[in-house]
Each structure stands twice: as C-alpha cells, then as structure tokens.
Design an enzyme around this catalytic site. Structure first.
Site, mmCIF file in Angstrom:
data_model
loop_
_atom_site.group_PDB
_atom_site.id
_atom_site.type_symbol
_atom_site.label_atom_id
_atom_site.label_comp_id
_atom_site.label_asym_id
_atom_site.label_seq_id
_atom_site.Cartn_x
_atom_site.Cartn_y
_atom_site.Cartn_z
ATOM 1 N N TYR A 75 0.821 -1.214 0.000
ATOM 2 C CA TYR A 75 0.000 0.000 0.000
ATOM 3 C C TYR A 75 0.853 1.261 0.000
ATOM 4 O O TYR A 75 0.498 2.267 -0.631
ATOM 5 C CB TYR A 75 -0.927 0.030 1.215
ATOM 6 C CG TYR A 75 -1.838 -1.154 1.347
ATOM 7 C CD1 TYR A 75 -2.194 -1.940 0.252
ATOM 8 C CD2 TYR A 75 -2.351 -1.515 2.588
ATOM 9 C CE1 TYR A 75 -3.031 -3.035 0.386
ATOM 10 C CE2 TYR A 75 -3.187 -2.608 2.733
ATOM 11 C CZ TYR A 75 -3.524 -3.363 1.623
ATOM 12 O OH TYR A 75 -4.347 -4.440 1.775
ATOM 13 N N ASP A 112 -7.219 6.407 -9.199
ATOM 14 C CA ASP A 112 -6.343 7.569 -9.043
ATOM 15 C C ASP A 112 -7.069 8.910 -8.914
ATOM 16 O O ASP A 112 -6.436 9.934 -8.693
ATOM 17 C CB ASP A 112 -5.346 7.651 -10.204
ATOM 18 C CG ASP A 112 -6.002 7.549 -11.575
ATOM 19 O OD1 ASP A 112 -7.123 8.087 -11.743
ATOM 20 O OD2 ASP A 112 -5.413 6.927 -12.477
ATOM 21 N N HIS A 127 -13.338 -0.026 -8.772
ATOM 22 C CA HIS A 127 -12.323 -0.610 -7.887
ATOM 23 C C HIS A 127 -12.001 0.268 -6.684
ATOM 24 O O HIS A 127 -10.975 0.078 -6.037
ATOM 25 C CB HIS A 127 -11.036 -0.901 -8.680
ATOM 26 C CG HIS A 127 -11.206 -2.004 -9.684
ATOM 27 N ND1 HIS A 127 -10.436 -2.105 -10.840
ATOM 28 C CD2 HIS A 127 -12.061 -3.057 -9.721
ATOM 29 C CE1 HIS A 127 -10.822 -3.165 -11.530
ATOM 30 N NE2 HIS A 127 -11.799 -3.752 -10.876
ATOM 31 N N CYS A 157 -8.011 2.832 12.823
ATOM 32 C CA CYS A 157 -9.255 3.580 12.792
ATOM 33 C C CYS A 157 -9.396 4.410 14.060
ATOM 34 O O CYS A 157 -9.260 3.873 15.168
ATOM 35 C CB CYS A 157 -10.441 2.624 12.654
ATOM 36 S SG CYS A 157 -12.054 3.433 12.698
ATOM 37 N N GLY A 195 -8.079 2.859 -23.081
ATOM 38 C CA GLY A 195 -6.916 2.510 -22.275
ATOM 39 C C GLY A 195 -7.084 1.253 -21.458
ATOM 40 O O GLY A 195 -6.499 1.131 -20.384
ATOM 41 N N SER A 197 -7.771 -3.237 -21.893
ATOM 42 C CA SER A 197 -7.986 -4.411 -22.741
ATOM 43 C C SER A 197 -9.356 -5.015 -22.493
ATOM 44 O O SER A 197 -9.790 -5.913 -23.224
ATOM 45 C CB SER A 197 -6.899 -5.463 -22.470
ATOM 46 O OG SER A 197 -6.953 -5.892 -21.118
ATOM 47 N N ASN A 221 -7.240 2.623 -28.148
ATOM 48 C CA ASN A 221 -6.117 1.881 -27.585
ATOM 49 C C ASN A 221 -4.963 1.891 -28.579
ATOM 50 O O ASN A 221 -5.114 2.307 -29.727
ATOM 51 C CB ASN A 221 -6.531 0.419 -27.296
ATOM 52 C CG ASN A 221 -7.121 0.222 -25.912
ATOM 53 O OD1 ASN A 221 -6.699 0.841 -24.950
ATOM 54 N ND2 ASN A 221 -8.118 -0.648 -25.819
#
Length: 260
Positions: A75, A112, A127, A157, A195, A197, A221
């Site tokens: 991470y 991102d 995701h 936490c 961008g 597959s 692509n």
C-alpha cells in the site's frame, strides 16, 4: 447533368464524432492506459506494481486480515506512486465531452481520482479510490494524507482502532457500484473503451452488454483488444477503432466533435 456521388470515406475521427453526436446515452470505460500519460505505470506491464509485489502474496483481502503489516508494504508503494499525479489531456478531453453533453458518465477501473480532478462529474469507481482509508470493522472512511504512505506504522481507525486499509478493492472483495453501473449501461447506446484491454471481469462484460442491446463501441487503444466479431458484424457496423496514444487521440476526438 447528373452529379457525381461523394464516395469519400470519413476518417475514423470524423466517424467517431458523428457516432457521438447521434447517440443518446454515452458511457466511457477507462483503464490504466489513460493514466500512463500522467506518470502512473500500468500495474501489469513490465516493471509495474504486480511484477514487484505478487498480488496473491500482498493484495488479497485474506492477506490484509492475516498480516496487515505485510499488506501495507504494498500500500505504501502504491500510495507514493499515485500521490501528486495530475490529469493529462485524455482525462481533460473526457471532461470536455461531458461539457458538450456528448458523454454522460465514466466507469473507471482506476483508483487515481484523475477523472474527477479533470472535471468529470459522473464517475463510477468500480475498484474504489485511493483518496480514503477504510475500516472494515466499523465502516469509517478516513481521508488519506501523504504521511500515511511515509511511515512504518499501520494506521488505525480513530473510532475502533481496527487497522485501516486503502479504500480500494482487493482480490477477494466485491467490486463497487455494480448495480448502479448496470443500470447506467442498460440505457447506453454508445460505449467508449479507453486505455483498457477489457479482459478483467466484471468490467470485461460491459462492451458485450452494450453490443447485445444494439449499441455501438468506440475503442481507443494502441492495439485492438475487443472481440473481432464486434468489428466484423455483418448486420451492422458495431465497433470503431481509434488507434494510438489516448493522450493524443481523445483531444483530437473532442476537437472534431466541437467542429461538427
């Protein structure tokens, strides 16, 4: 005197822009390739994150529960890779298409936050995101800071002291917003595949869903990745390919749309 027929075949950019103008509900599916131009390497490419950290060893939910200290080795590297990155021209072009009312939402496999930074307003993050840390015990979300990725301590936490993890989907976890994505895609008559597959499920199923309900697909692509049947369908032209770096092709597409 009879006039000559104009048999000039439109360029792929002109055709793509015409499809966008003709469509009613346009979605974009984006993957790692759109963020490479912002300095974020594709995790699966040579030298990418998964060539350094085996996903099975570091990136599963079971590993996090069993050994969060080990999981945080990955991470921290991930966080330092993403921190400070800025949207590129491809992200901004999608925001431009939304402002032109030619794009109605983005489904991204990226974590991102660059689509939002570029100005896109409707973004489904399948995701998760790296802007927060997540508590799996009480559900608390904590805004991430650079310090989280530059310390050897595992963040806990503040409400229940359970170890925090980035608010991203690990292997073995369910993806996010899938019901809302399926509702969105059910009305989609044009999908931009950018961008990616489109090989990893459930995102991989989306192009076929759009095609099966009569929609079209524009793939942006370096190389074609969608099934050949989408490009060779005899009943209708279902797919169009814009080849090249999306940092170049997407701004060109947005500019062509403005000119039509």
């Amino acid at each position: 005197m009879p006039t000559k027929q104009n048999n000039i075949t439109p360029s792929p950019l002109d055709q793509a822009a015409a499809w966008l103008h003709a469509a009613q509900n346009v979605a974009a599916l984006t993957g790692a390739g759109i963020s490479v131009g912002s300095g974020i390497p594709d995790f699966r490419s040579s030298g990418g994150l998964w060539t350094v950290f085996s996903p099975e060893e570091y990136a599963t939910i079971e590993v996090f529960h069993r050994d969060p200290k080990k999981a945080w080795e990955l991470y921290r590297v991930l966080g330092r890779t993403l921190t400070g990155k800025q949207p590129n021209a491809a992200h901004r072009a999608l925001a431009d298409l939304e402002n032109l009312d030619l794009l109605h939402g983005i489904i991204t496999q990226n974590i991102d936050n660059l689509h939002q930074q570029a100005g896109s307003r409707r973004v489904f993050e399948i995701h998760g995101d790296h802007q927060h840390l997540q508590c799996l015990q009480c559900g608390n979300l904590v805004p991430v800071t650079p310090e989280h990725y530059h310390t050897a301590e595992i963040p806990l936490c503040p409400l229940c002291t359970f170890p925090l993890k980035p608010n991203v989907v690990l292997f073995g976890e369910d993806v996010r917003e899938l019901d809302a994505i399926h509702t969105f895609i059910a009305a989609c008559d044009l999908l931009l595949v950018i961008g990616t597959s489109a090989q990893v499920y459930p995102a991989a199923a989306l192009p076929s869903m759009v095609y099966q309900q009569g929609g079209r697909i524009i793939e942006c692509n370096h190389e074609r990745s969608l099934p050949a049947s989408l490009y060779t369908a005899s009943s209708r032209r279902a797919a169009l390919f814009l080849q090249g770096d999306v940092v170049r092709t997407l701004p060109q597409l947005a500019q062509t749309c403005r000119q039509q």
